[in-house]
Design a protein around this motif. Sequence first.
Motif, short mmCIF file in Angstrom:
data_model
loop_
_atom_site.label_atom_id
_atom_site.label_comp_id
_atom_site.label_asym_id
_atom_site.label_seq_id
_atom_site.Cartn_x
_atom_site.Cartn_y
_atom_site.Cartn_z
N CYS A 136 0.86 -1.18 0.00
CA CYS A 136 0.00 0.00 0.00
C CYS A 136 0.90 1.23 0.00
O CYS A 136 0.77 2.11 -0.84
CB CYS A 136 -0.90 -0.02 1.23
N HIS B 63 -8.65 -2.75 -1.51
CA HIS B 63 -9.29 -1.56 -0.95
C HIS B 63 -10.81 -1.71 -0.90
O HIS B 63 -11.47 -1.03 -0.12
CB HIS B 63 -8.85 -0.31 -1.70
N ASP C 204 -2.83 -5.37 -2.63
CA ASP C 204 -1.83 -4.92 -1.65
C ASP C 204 -1.07 -6.13 -1.11
O ASP C 204 -1.68 -7.14 -0.72
CB ASP C 204 -2.53 -4.27 -0.44
N CYS D 266 0.34 1.07 6.81
CA CYS D 266 -0.90 1.46 6.14
C CYS D 266 -1.61 0.20 5.63
O CYS D 266 -0.99 -0.63 4.97
CB CYS D 266 -0.51 2.37 4.97
N ASP D 267 -2.87 0.05 5.96
CA ASP D 267 -3.71 -1.03 5.38
C ASP D 267 -3.17 -2.44 5.60
O ASP D 267 -3.36 -3.31 4.73
CB ASP D 267 -3.93 -0.77 3.88
N GLN E 12 -5.50 -5.76 5.07
CA GLN E 12 -5.86 -6.25 3.73
C GLN E 12 -4.64 -6.74 2.94
O GLN E 12 -4.79 -7.24 1.82
CB GLN E 12 -6.58 -5.16 2.94
MN MN Z 1 -4.18 1.44 0.89
#
Ligand code: MN
Length: 348
Positions: free
Chosen positions: A106, A276, A302, A312-313, A316
């Motif tokens: 990400c 996302h 990702d 970040c993220d 996922q």
């Molecule tokens: Mn992201």
Amino acid sequence: MVVVMSPGATDEDIANVVSRVESVGGEAFVSKGVVRTIIGLVGDIDSFHHLNLRTLPGVADVRRISDPYKLVSRQHHPDRSTVWVGRPGHQVPIGPDTFTFIAGPCAVESAEQTLESARMAQSAGATILRGGAFKPRTSPYAFQGLGRAGLEILADVSGATGLPICTEVVDARDVPMVAEHADMLQIGTRNMANFGLLQAAGESGKPVLLKRGMTATIEEWLMAAEYIARRGNLDVVLCERGIRTFEPATRNTLDISAVPVVQATSHLPIIVDPSHAAGRKDLIVPLSRAAIAVGADGVIVDVHPDPESALCDGPQALNGRDLRDLASAVRHLPAAVGRADASTLTRG
Ligand code: MN
Ligand code: PEP
């Protein structure tokens, strides 16, 4: 364009519409029914808009019958387009004949994390590396990305692996700098309607990955693509990344029907971002399968060598083993829907 007169419209009202249309060089074909009259207009639609026909006496409605976007519409460009991403000597297709797999972190966090992610992506069959140097975060306190240093890392990793780079740009003033380092500019969901940024990307000379605004209709999304195309850049790839709905089980709701709806109306390629859309790594395999089956031109996912430590993220992100599982879960599907694996097709 069709003008629908109200039941009480007089002959004078009808004649008024006709004469205004003719005054800008258009033709008006009047069709009188028992209750209503409709008037078909032929000519330059933009000049009809300036007439404000809806405000005239006796006019009930004015309806377009052609798409409001032109350059990205299939009405004037029936064949679906292929966008080539990369530098001279190594370009990867995204389009109707192939299936393109894009993967990466990400956010770019460090040179090591980016290189490791790129190696993971490449060994799973990805042909383009994604990774954000500028992160448009919902919270101003969240990690905002490494900025220019992140771009330099991406360029180095591209040099080391040969993978073209797709990275987000969030400010029109940064477009030349990002275009210098990247092979494809991403415009994220939060900036889909940032028209100055769209226009700058249209002048960048680089292909653009245009994500769907989280609350945008398909028509608004295609109008955003039209802003880029109007600046002379038709190398636009659309990305369905989920929309806001009432359903909290997933981060967004993947609008899988957007893929065939877009393909019916626009010649631009369209890919799907299950990461996302879902916000959960356990849904990446089924949503990727759905994307391929519905006819998407690629997926973008990702990945992270250590999702637990991602800035970040993380929830996922796929780790190396998840990514290999994804690759083997979808390996045979592109061929089943008549597509070649994009990793076998590059052009110099
Ligand atoms: Mn992201
Ligand atoms: C991303 O791809 O890193 C991203 C921020 O995506 P989106 O704009 O779809 O939220």
